[in-house]
Design a protein around this motif. Sequence first.
Motif: not given
Length: 357
Positions: A8-22, A141-149
């Motif tokens: 998804q996106r938080l403002g202009s930054v991509p936001w990845l959420v990863v769920r499941g088996p570690a 620049a432009g290659r990074c993301a917010l990440l939630t594990l």
Amino acid sequence: MAVRVMEQRLGSVPWLVVRGPADEAFTSLGAYLGTEIRAVVEGLPSLARLRRYVASEPGQGWFAAVRRATQSRFPGPWAELTALAAGARVPVDDLALLNFRGDLGVVEPAAADDGAGCSDLAWRRQRSFLAHNEDEPDFFAGRCALLTLALDGQPPVAMFAKPGFLPGTTFTVTGAGLVWGIDHMQARSPGPGAGRHFIARGLQLTASSVDQAISYLGEHPSAGGFAYTIGDRAGRIVTVESSAGQHAWREVGADSPVGWHTNHGRYVTGTAASPQGTSLDRGKILAALDIPAAEPEPSWFLRVLTSPPPEGVRAEPADAGRTTTLCTFVADLTRDQATIAVQDAAPVTVPMSSLTS
């Protein structure tokens, strides 16, 4: 349950959420970010210099030593890096070298675009704030993301993630309510510890209080150097320096409401500022800040961190070096709010706890 990577996106930054088996998550994450990870492996100039450096001594010996220490003391984070490389279809040695870049001593000749940046600014009086600038070569620049594990059997964590790096080397928000920013410190002579990126990832999985974080970093010495500015929901903030077996910490607010750190050791030795960098200059700017009479708002931290010198400490690429401020993060610990500003995009403010829930 299969791993799910949701974007998804938080403002202009991509936001990845990863769920499941570690044990499957990092393979999936590597595949999802494969294009960007391969671009780093193939095109990052500092990685090419590191390859040349570890082809002979002393780099070759230090690389072997820190790899052995990391594999034996941090098998979990090492397995995550291995899975990340497999998912992205890149050699694990390349990602290991990238993640050991601050654990191998001073790479000569030093280069201005090695990305040895980052600044932290903290406040504790009636309210508490912790703010961080993530500085890297503008290659990122432009290659990074917010990440939630949010992985099975692990505490949830959120962070700013750079492709190819083990998550946890920028700023972190944990489900337990801890927040921290990390600043690079170059240990001229590496210690016998594990890689600092792996220790930082272990901290995400271990600490649920400031005291636990202080103890953990003292019990797990790193080969290279990191400075951690760590806060909690109660408003306590400390700065911890860990470098080549040395460990020291100070409480923010004990003598002054303002705390700061850049990229040289203030409490440990052997971590002098790089002559090619701006750490000392940024430190002077932060040390000379006028202390607000009233409690500051997030806008005060944003102004300092997103303004170029001499008004602030934002890094901007120039002919002499390509380091730039990729992201600015301000945590209002008192009001549970996080403000994120990615380069020139408008800042976005969200409940901090929403980043891990």
